[in-house]
Design a protein around this motif. Structure first.
Motif, PDB file in Angstrom:
ATOM      1  N   ALA A 115       0.962  -1.002  -0.290  1.00  0.00           N
ATOM      2  CA  ALA A 115       0.146  -0.038   0.168  1.00  0.00           C
ATOM      3  C   ALA A 115       1.190   1.255  -0.294  1.00  0.00           C
ATOM      4  CB  ALA A 115      -0.969  -0.207   1.279  1.00  0.00           C
ATOM      5  N   GLY A 116       0.765   1.875  -1.150  1.00  0.00           N
ATOM      6  CA  GLY A 116       1.586   3.407  -1.428  1.00  0.00           C
ATOM      7  C   GLY A 116       2.621   3.115  -1.973  1.00  0.00           C
ATOM      8  N   GLY A 125      -9.166   5.594  -4.047  1.00  0.00           N
ATOM      9  CA  GLY A 125      -7.913   5.625  -4.036  1.00  0.00           C
ATOM     10  C   GLY A 125      -7.280   6.613  -5.066  1.00  0.00           C
ATOM     11  N   PRO A 137      -0.571   6.777   0.487  1.00  0.00           N
ATOM     12  CA  PRO A 137      -0.214   5.355   1.336  1.00  0.00           C
ATOM     13  C   PRO A 137      -1.253   5.058   1.586  1.00  0.00           C
ATOM     14  CG  PRO A 137       0.851   7.619   2.330  1.00  0.00           C
ATOM     15  CD  PRO A 137       0.435   7.976   1.000  1.00  0.00           C
ATOM     16  N   GLY A 138      -2.036   3.416   1.760  1.00  0.00           N
ATOM     17  CA  GLY A 138      -2.491   2.805   2.091  1.00  0.00           C
ATOM     18  C   GLY A 138      -3.744   2.337   0.693  1.00  0.00           C
ATOM     19  N   TYR A 139      -3.589   2.477  -0.751  1.00  0.00           N
ATOM     20  CA  TYR A 139      -4.229   2.252  -1.690  1.00  0.00           C
ATOM     21  C   TYR A 139      -3.427   1.593  -2.496  1.00  0.00           C
ATOM     22  CZ  TYR A 139      -7.561   5.341   0.122  1.00  0.00           C
ATOM     23  OH  TYR A 139      -8.035   6.036   0.957  1.00  0.00           O
ATOM     24  N   GLU A 140      -3.748   0.351  -3.011  1.00  0.00           N
ATOM     25  CA  GLU A 140      -2.758   0.001  -4.117  1.00  0.00           C
ATOM     26  C   GLU A 140      -3.049   0.468  -5.549  1.00  0.00           C
ATOM     27  OE1 GLU A 140      -2.671  -4.880  -4.023  1.00  0.00           O
ATOM     28  OE2 GLU A 140      -3.909  -4.167  -2.125  1.00  0.00           O
TER      29      GLU A 140
END
Length: 279
Positions: free
Chosen positions: A162-163, A197, A235-238
């Protein structure tokens, strides 16, 4: 250039002879199960890749059945595709509800169609969590099909975790000046997981001078015509992006790494393996 997400109604998002990236072509086709979509692109070879769903493709007297095995999104299975020669009519028939990418590159010769199955995908993973550059690439039309395709390169790129950053160290490919660089126009279509995202696409035209930055969202399309072009995801996402490259004089891509950041080639694990696959 950034093209914000919109309903293209099965019409090209990047048409032939685009003023920004004339060497590439891009369409997204959405079909309900049982529906068909015929097309022919004059002067461009193309590749049909289901983002989701399953299709049958008919072209040049051949039928390629059951192409695509992904369900909910581009993370749900491996890609498949069909290469369509220049100036050749193709018909896509949806076996399930589907979304289909059509990637193209300018090329004058007419070659022979073929299917790329999941087992044929050329896979490379490089970078690291420590350097915030961890990603994997699935080459649909890459080095493995070099002798069967004219100028077109088609890949899917995923951030790992993630990120993080992709396309770094920054590079460009806007000028034919072998052996240092080739002219390849490029087009991206982005997806994010979860789909709310987002990320950032940079485009720095000249080393050490301010460039452009685009806020990319789910289904954003970006055209890369000139300059260094890294991108990143929050950050926190693909992040995923469907990648189309069309060469002006040859198929093999020769990237020119930005002098300011070129030393970081030695800090990112496996990056030279990645470079070798774009042929």
């Amino acid at each position: 250039m950034h093209i914000a997400p919109f309903d293209n109604a099965n019409q090209p998002i990047v048409d032939i002879n685009d003023p920004h990236v004339p060497l590439v072509y891009f369409n997204i086709v959405r079909l309900a199960a049982g529906a068909s979509f015929p097309y022919r692109v004059a002067g461009y070879e193309t590749c049909i890749v289901p983002a989701t769903g399953t299709v049958t493709v008919e072209t040049a007297g051949q039928t390629f059945a059951q192409i695509g095995n992904r369900g909910a999104d581009v993370w749900d299975g491996e890609p498949e595709g069909v290469y369509i020669p220049t100036d050749t009519t193709a018909q896509i028939t949806a076996l399930t509800d589907c979304e289909v990418f059509i990637a193209g590159a300018q090329f004058s010769e007419t070659l022979t169609p073929f299917a790329v199955r999941a087992a044929d995908i050329d896979f490379v993973q490089y970078g690291s969590d420590d350097t915030k550059t961890h990603r994997k690439i699935k080459h649909i039309l890459g080095a493995a099909h070099h002798d069967r395709v004219g100028r077109l390169l088609v890949s899917e790129l995923y951030t790992v975790g993630a990120g993080g950053w992709s396309g770094f160290p920054s590079h460009k490919h806007d000028t034919d000046r072998l052996p240092d660089e080739t002219r390849h126009d490029e087009c991206y279509n982005f997806r994010f997981k979860p789909d709310y995202g987002s990320g950032l696409q940079m485009l720095q035209r000249i080393d050490n001078e301010p460039g452009d930055a685009y806020h990319i969202m789910n289904r954003s399309t970006v055209l890369i015509d000139k300059g260094y072009h890294p991108c990143c995801v929050l950050p926190g996402y693909e992040m995923y992006y469907f990648t189309i490259l069309g060469g002006q004089s040859q198929r093999s891509l020769k990237q020119y790494f930005q002098p300011t950041h070129a030393a970081q080639l030695h800090t990112i694990p496996g990056i030279m393996d990645m470079v070798a696959k774009f042929k």
